[in-house]
Design a protein around this motif. Structure first.
Motif, PDB file in Angstrom:
ATOM      1  N   THR A   1      -9.991-100.897-136.714  1.00  0.00           N
ATOM      2  CA  THR A   1      -9.255 -99.643-136.899  1.00  0.00           C
ATOM      3  C   THR A   1     -10.166 -98.436-136.742  1.00  0.00           C
ATOM      4  OG1 THR A   1      -9.583 -99.883-139.291  1.00  0.00           O
ATOM      5  CG2 THR A   1      -7.489-100.621-138.403  1.00  0.00           C
ATOM      6  N   ALA A   2     -11.414 -98.546-137.203  1.00  0.00           N
ATOM      7  CA  ALA A   2     -12.353 -97.433-137.039  1.00  0.00           C
ATOM      8  C   ALA A   2     -12.641 -97.182-135.565  1.00  0.00           C
ATOM      9  CB  ALA A   2     -13.646 -97.716-137.798  1.00  0.00           C
ATOM     10  N   LEU A   3     -12.814 -98.263-134.787  1.00  0.00           N
ATOM     11  CA  LEU A   3     -13.051 -98.104-133.348  1.00  0.00           C
ATOM     12  C   LEU A   3     -11.833 -97.487-132.657  1.00  0.00           C
ATOM     13  CD1 LEU A   3     -14.900-101.442-132.467  1.00  0.00           C
ATOM     14  CD2 LEU A   3     -15.874 -99.140-132.560  1.00  0.00           C
ATOM     15  N   LEU A   4     -10.636 -97.947-133.044  1.00  0.00           N
ATOM     16  CA  LEU A   4      -9.441 -97.365-132.447  1.00  0.00           C
ATOM     17  C   LEU A   4      -9.313 -95.884-132.792  1.00  0.00           C
ATOM     18  CD1 LEU A   4      -6.825-100.203-133.059  1.00  0.00           C
ATOM     19  CD2 LEU A   4      -7.871 -99.556-130.888  1.00  0.00           C
ATOM     20  N   ALA A   5      -9.651 -95.544-134.033  1.00  0.00           N
ATOM     21  CA  ALA A   5      -9.595 -94.129-134.426  1.00  0.00           C
ATOM     22  C   ALA A   5     -10.617 -93.318-133.650  1.00  0.00           C
ATOM     23  CB  ALA A   5      -9.843 -93.999-135.932  1.00  0.00           C
ATOM     24  N   ALA A   6     -11.824 -93.871-133.463  1.00  0.00           N
ATOM     25  CA  ALA A   6     -12.854 -93.159-132.690  1.00  0.00           C
ATOM     26  C   ALA A   6     -12.415 -92.985-131.241  1.00  0.00           C
ATOM     27  CB  ALA A   6     -14.173 -93.922-132.766  1.00  0.00           C
ATOM     28  N   VAL A   7     -11.774 -94.034-130.690  1.00  0.00           N
ATOM     29  CA  VAL A   7     -11.263 -93.925-129.313  1.00  0.00           C
ATOM     30  C   VAL A   7     -10.175 -92.855-129.237  1.00  0.00           C
ATOM     31  CG1 VAL A   7      -9.980 -95.149-127.518  1.00  0.00           C
ATOM     32  CG2 VAL A   7     -11.881 -96.269-128.669  1.00  0.00           C
ATOM     33  N   GLY A   8      -9.343 -92.788-130.281  1.00  0.00           N
ATOM     34  CA  GLY A   8      -8.311 -91.750-130.312  1.00  0.00           C
ATOM     35  C   GLY A   8      -8.903 -90.352-130.326  1.00  0.00           C
ATOM     36  N   VAL A   9      -9.956 -90.142-131.126  1.00  0.00           N
ATOM     37  CA  VAL A   9     -10.635 -88.839-131.143  1.00  0.00           C
ATOM     38  C   VAL A   9     -11.219 -88.532-129.770  1.00  0.00           C
ATOM     39  CG1 VAL A   9     -12.558 -87.545-132.132  1.00  0.00           C
ATOM     40  CG2 VAL A   9     -11.112 -88.947-133.608  1.00  0.00           C
ATOM     41  N   TYR A  10     -11.860 -89.534-129.179  1.00  0.00           N
ATOM     42  CA  TYR A  10     -12.450 -89.325-127.848  1.00  0.00           C
ATOM     43  C   TYR A  10     -11.373 -88.979-126.822  1.00  0.00           C
ATOM     44  CZ  TYR A  10     -14.238 -90.504-123.249  1.00  0.00           C
ATOM     45  OH  TYR A  10     -14.549 -90.475-121.920  1.00  0.00           O
ATOM     46  N   GLY A  11     -10.257 -89.736-126.833  1.00  0.00           N
ATOM     47  CA  GLY A  11      -9.210 -89.478-125.850  1.00  0.00           C
ATOM     48  C   GLY A  11      -8.615 -88.092-125.993  1.00  0.00           C
ATOM     49  N   LEU A  12      -8.398 -87.651-127.224  1.00  0.00           N
ATOM     50  CA  LEU A  12      -7.849 -86.312-127.429  1.00  0.00           C
ATOM     51  C   LEU A  12      -8.789 -85.244-126.897  1.00  0.00           C
ATOM     52  CD1 LEU A  12      -5.889 -84.255-128.689  1.00  0.00           C
ATOM     53  CD2 LEU A  12      -7.196 -84.470-130.811  1.00  0.00           C
ATOM     54  N   LEU A  13     -10.070 -85.351-127.251  1.00  0.00           N
ATOM     55  CA  LEU A  13     -11.020 -84.325-126.826  1.00  0.00           C
ATOM     56  C   LEU A  13     -11.229 -84.346-125.311  1.00  0.00           C
ATOM     57  CD1 LEU A  13     -13.665 -84.532-129.690  1.00  0.00           C
ATOM     58  CD2 LEU A  13     -11.739 -82.969-129.441  1.00  0.00           C
ATOM     59  N   ALA A  14     -11.175 -85.539-124.734  1.00  0.00           N
ATOM     60  CA  ALA A  14     -11.287 -85.611-123.270  1.00  0.00           C
ATOM     61  C   ALA A  14     -10.130 -84.871-122.614  1.00  0.00           C
ATOM     62  CB  ALA A  14     -11.329 -87.062-122.818  1.00  0.00           C
ATOM     63  N   CYS A  15      -8.920 -85.041-123.143  1.00  0.00           N
ATOM     64  CA  CYS A  15      -7.762 -84.318-122.614  1.00  0.00           C
ATOM     65  C   CYS A  15      -7.898 -82.816-122.838  1.00  0.00           C
ATOM     66  CB  CYS A  15      -6.485 -84.833-123.267  1.00  0.00           C
ATOM     67  SG  CYS A  15      -6.026 -86.501-122.779  1.00  0.00           S
ATOM     68  N   VAL A  16      -8.412 -82.435-124.006  1.00  0.00           N
ATOM     69  CA  VAL A  16      -8.599 -81.017-124.299  1.00  0.00           C
ATOM     70  C   VAL A  16      -9.538 -80.386-123.288  1.00  0.00           C
ATOM     71  CG1 VAL A  16      -9.630 -79.415-125.956  1.00  0.00           C
ATOM     72  CG2 VAL A  16      -8.043 -81.167-126.744  1.00  0.00           C
ATOM     73  N   VAL A  17     -10.653 -81.071-123.026  1.00  0.00           N
ATOM     74  CA  VAL A  17     -11.618 -80.534-122.063  1.00  0.00           C
ATOM     75  C   VAL A  17     -10.996 -80.443-120.680  1.00  0.00           C
ATOM     76  CG1 VAL A  17     -13.814 -80.976-120.916  1.00  0.00           C
ATOM     77  CG2 VAL A  17     -13.604 -81.325-123.384  1.00  0.00           C
ATOM     78  N   ASN A  18     -10.222 -81.459-120.291  1.00  0.00           N
ATOM     79  CA  ASN A  18      -9.621 -81.453-118.960  1.00  0.00           C
ATOM     80  C   ASN A  18      -8.558 -80.366-118.825  1.00  0.00           C
ATOM     81  OD1 ASN A  18      -9.283 -82.883-116.318  1.00  0.00           O
ATOM     82  ND2 ASN A  18      -7.203 -83.156-117.133  1.00  0.00           N
ATOM     83  N   ASP A  19      -7.717 -80.195-119.875  1.00  0.00           N
ATOM     84  CA  ASP A  19      -6.646 -79.209-119.816  1.00  0.00           C
ATOM     85  C   ASP A  19      -7.166 -77.775-119.918  1.00  0.00           C
ATOM     86  OD1 ASP A  19      -4.850 -81.249-119.572  1.00  0.00           O
ATOM     87  OD2 ASP A  19      -4.270 -81.263-121.691  1.00  0.00           O
TER      88      ASP A  19
END
Length: 903
Positions: free
Chosen positions: A788-806
């Motif tokens: 669950t910690a890894l999934l949460a970390a992946v979720g944080v990474y995915g959100l920030l990656a989208c933020v940077v791209n958008d």
């Protein structure tokens, strides 16, 4: 180069021009994909882009869109459930078309599909595996007649800190007679027996001596032979035995003529009366059932060593039976004050009693794996929301062609259903395979765990998991994407509203992921603290380099008299001590962490004016010289036993510190005498001194003769020369475990090669075994916490990656106006850590509300343990910080010209 051509828009324009305004969504998408394939095939063949594009548009012009009539009587959304005329499939055909289109969409994005399926597979697989265990262990009915009517009976004395004790045989006969509560009741005790067939080395076998009505009460019949006579007396002098299917096959090679043959037990020769069906081993891994051959009413009310099961009358609840038993206990306490005052009996449902620690532990795991599955769903929902921006124009085109919001949501939910089915099937298949391997290597014996299998209930759970996960991670992205405004999304260069909506919901999902991960991490940290305290809890002995083993002498054969028993153990211990590498050796009836053979017997202090019924209780352990030295138990005052303490000298005892503190208020008891009822322990042990006072000659430190987690009890130690026992535990300390084990076996061969030595292991292994179940729970829950910690970390990474791209355009403007790259990295990192901190705060609060579920599986650990909470929160924030690193680095490296050019 295909990205330069918007095939969906081209098909939509052609549809409007030809009057086909109500095409099904999957038809438009499939035609667009077909045009793209034509274009790419021409490019791959070496044709020019203009020629490839011309071939694609020619194919579009030849498509029969103009022949698709616009509906006249049906509403604009009638095509939601119909992709063709009713006589060609109707709704089912439309659904099949949506499924094909969903599969084609996922196949065109293999990386996205693989990540989503693996993420869901981890969550759904873990959930299916744990549910299959819960189903087999907890939910599936026991294989007995009307199992809900079966209860175990236990005695308790809360005044003396004894919450769960075996029954006195005389008390049991009174409990059995409560006709208002029970149809019948059976009782048994556990002798140590060796099966010694002629010409074969003796084998120690797990056995019980039980009343003849046990099998009838359970509703289980033998597969061979008559078994115990159902209508016979409760006990009988006839030596009759029933064996298990496993013992029959392994020891007698499944001989069909086994019934009527003799079973040579050291205590006598029994006749085999039957073989139980495969898998039957009640009450716990039993191979031989001996018929009870003594009268329970002619025993002592003060000796608590029997186990019992009862069948409730139809319509009688456990609570009603408990009330009847409490009234009987109160009467017995008033009539038999010295032995029964403050004693009570209570019933416990058989399944709950069998599971014990494992029931709450499994529900803790089920709750944790549910959080893992929800976290996985949140993660896939984040992926779908990120994908929403890329598909905004596609949704807008479909909306412009007349597709309603419900139609768009349906298509997105079908795509989610395909993902959920793929992930659940892959995860469940892999998890069940791994579960079979895990069960084979399981270090603890979980009741009924071997019965874990794929049955209808597990399949139903998997199907529900597919539907629930599809809704959980698919509904929100479908809702967000269906709200896309067509004119904004189709306007070239305009920022899609889908990005704004998806980013807002993505933040909420990330907070939810982190909160769930925090809750599981807190539970895992609490269990780590609990198990650590359990393993390091003082047990009063030095266990390193100590090997223990089990011995059993019978009343027949070479050692018929108690003097023979005492002399055998004295000779054997002398032989062990003479072996090279041995430092000390001894023997005792009970090892640390065991309460022995139910020897909590009343005693009084000589010379006191105690009123009747004020007699205290203590554990009685018989041991030899060298036992305390082998375990390095400290001597507090007085002396230890010597070889001069024999049956013809003054009866003496040694007591522990808890005994001295409770009975003598902390004063030195050396020299005082007590009167004990520990006289005759049936065929197991005998007090050779008789009913005389025992003088206290020494006080030793407390040795844990109770399970881990319970306070030490008063213990009285007898010398084996005055109180010999036939079953004993050998204890030896030496240079190393291998040397000590060899010395034990060599010495036994020298003294009596015909006797078996069983349960040989180190004391450290026994300590680890006492904590095996909590350790297994800790390892599995920690694994879930890491996931669950890894999934949460992946979720944080995915959100920030989208933020940077958008926000590349915004960042490019900031850089052009003089902002430093470090400030952009800080901006991105701050957003990620803020969301993580909010999630941690929510998760800590949720963990405290859910803490009640953990109380039954924790050892000396509170659910508000500061260290566990701090460790869980810190680890999660650290994982979030690591997840922020890559997006922050990308933000810092945005080129102003490239960012402006993208817009």
């Amino acid at each position: 180069m295909a990205a330069n051509h918007d095939w969906n828009t081209l098909v939509a324009a052609h549809a409007r021009a030809t009057g086909a305004r109500n095409l099904p969504i999957h038809t438009i998408a499939e035609l667009a994909a077909h045009l793209e394939d034509i274009y790419l095939d021409r490019i791959a063949a070496g044709r020019s882009e203009a020629d490839a594009y011309a071939a694609a548009t020619a194919a579009l012009a030849e498509s029969p869109l103009a022949n698709v009539p616009a509906p006249r009587t049906r509403p604009p959304d009638a095509h939601v459930w119909s992709a063709g005329p009713p006589d060609k499939g109707g709704r089912l055909a439309g659904l099949a078309g949506d499924m094909r289109f969903a599969w084609r969409q996922l196949r065109r994005s293999p990386s996205f599909a693989a990540i989503a399926i693996v993420t869901l597979g981890v969550g759904a697989g873990a959930a299916t595996a744990i549910f299959s265990v819960v189903n087999a262990v907890v939910l599936r009915p026991l294989p007995y007649r009307s199992p809900h009517q079966l209860v175990m009976l236990w005695e308790e004395n809360l005044e003396k800190g004894l919450p769960r004790e075996h029954l006195s045989p005389v008390n049991f006969m009174d409990y059995r007679g409560v006709q208002a509560a029970f149809d019948d009741a059976a009782a048994w005790w556990r002798p140590d027996i060796n099966v010694a067939d002629p010409g074969v080395e003796p084998v120690r076998v797990n056995a019980i001596e039980t009343s003849a009505n046990l099998f009838q009460l359970l509703g289980v019949s033998t597969q061979l032979g008559p078994g115990f006579p159902a209508a016979g007396p409760f006990h009988s002098s006839d030596l009759i035995a029933v064996i298990s299917d496993r013992f029959w096959r392994e020891h007698y090679r499944a001989d069909p003529g086994i019934v009527g043959r003799p079973l040579n037990v050291k205590s006598g020769q029994y006749t085999i009366a039957g073989v139980m069906p495969p898998g039957f081993a009640f009450p716990d891994d039993v191979d031989i059932w001996l018929r009870l051959n003594w009268d329970l009413t002619r025993h002592s009310r003060g000796a608590h060593f029997m186990e019992a099961i009862a069948r409730l009358k139809p319509g009688v609840t456990v609570g009603q039976a408990s009330a009847e038993l409490s009234r009987l206990s109160a009467r017995l306490g008033a009539e038999n004050v010295p032995t029964n005052r403050a004693w009570n009996v209570y019933p416990a449902p058989l399944l709950d009693d069998m599971l014990g620690y494992y029931r709450p532990a499994l529900f803790v795991l089920l709750g944790a794996v549910a959080l893992v599955l929800i976290t996985a769903c949140f993660n896939v929902a984040s992926l779908l929301l990120a994908r929403a921006s890329a598909r905004a124009r596609e949704m807008a085109v479909r909306s412009a062609l007349g597709a309603s919001r419900a139609r768009l949501m349906r298509q997105m939910l079908i795509e989610s259903l395909v993902l959920a089915a793929g992930g659940t099937l892959a995860g469940a298949a892999g998890a069940l395979l791994l579960l079979k391997l895990a069960i084979a290597w399981m270090p603890v014996s979980v009741p009924r765990l071997q019965d874990t299998a794929l049955d209808a209930r597990v399949l139903a759970f998997a199907l529900v998991t597919v539907g629930a996960t599809a809704l959980l991670f698919g509904l929100l992205p479908a809702f967000v994407m269906s709200r896309t405004e067509a004119r904004d999304a189709l306007r070239y260069g305009a920022r899609s509203t889908a990005s704004v909506h998806s980013r807002r919901w993505n933040r909420l999902l990330v907070v939810g992921e982190v909160a769930l991960a925090c809750a599981v991490l807190v539970a895992s940290a609490l269990l780590v603290r609990s198990v650590s305290r359990m393993l390091h809890a003082p047990i009063g002995v030095v266990s390193s380099d100590v090997v223990v083993a089990r011995m059993q002498l019978s009343g027949g054969g070479s050692y018929p008299a108690w003097d023979d028993v005492q002399q055998f153990y004295a000779t054997l211990l002398d032989a062990i001590r003479s072996e090279p590498g041995i430092e000390a050796a001894g023997a005792a009836t009970a090892l640390p962490l065991d309460s022995g053979w139910a020897t909590r017997l009343p005693f009084t202090v000589e010379g006191t004016s105690s009123a009747a019924g004020d007699a205290s209780v203590a554990q009685h352990v018989s041991l030899s010289t060298g036992y305390f030295e082998a375990f390095r138990v400290p001597l507090i005052s007085g002396r230890l036993f010597t070889d001069h303490d024999a049956k013809d000298t003054e009866p003496v005892i040694v007591v522990n510190q808890t005994f001295a503190r409770r009975v003598f208020a902390g004063a030195d008891p050396v020299g005082r005498r007590i009167v004990s009822t520990a006289i005759n322990i049936g065929p197991l042990g005998r007090n050779l001194a008789g009913r005389v006072p025992f003088r206290i000659i020494g006080v030793v430190g407390d040795v844990q003769h109770t399970p881990l987690g319970r306070a030490p009890e008063p213990v009285i130690y007898h010398t084996h020369r005055q109180f010999p026992f036939r079953p004993m535990n050998l204890v030896a300390r030496g240079r190393d475990a291998a040397t000590v084990t060899l010395a034990l076996r060599t010495a036994l061969r020298r003294v009596d090669a015909a006797l078996p030595l069983s349960s040989v292991r180190t004391m450290d292994e026994r300590v680890l075994g006492a904590a095996a179940a909590p350790r297994m729970l800790m390892f599995v829950l920690t694994a879930f916490a890491v996931i669950t910690a890894l999934l949460a970390a992946v979720g944080v990474y995915g959100l920030l990656a989208c933020v940077v791209n958008d926000r590349r355009h915004e960042m490019a403007i900031r850089l052009a106006l003089g902002a430093r790259p470090r400030s952009l990295a800080t901006l991105v990192t701050r957003e990620g850590l803020t969301l993580a901190a909010i999630g941690v705060a929510v998760g800590l609060v949720a963990a405290q509300f859910a803490g009640r579920l953990l109380e039954d599986v924790l050892f000396q650990t509170r659910t508000s343990d500061p260290a566990a909470i701090a460790a869980a929160g810190s680890l999660l924030l650290l994982a979030a910080a690591i997840a922020c690193a890559a997006p922050a680095w990308r933000a810092a490296r945005v080129e102003p010209l490239d960012g402006l050019k993208d817009e």
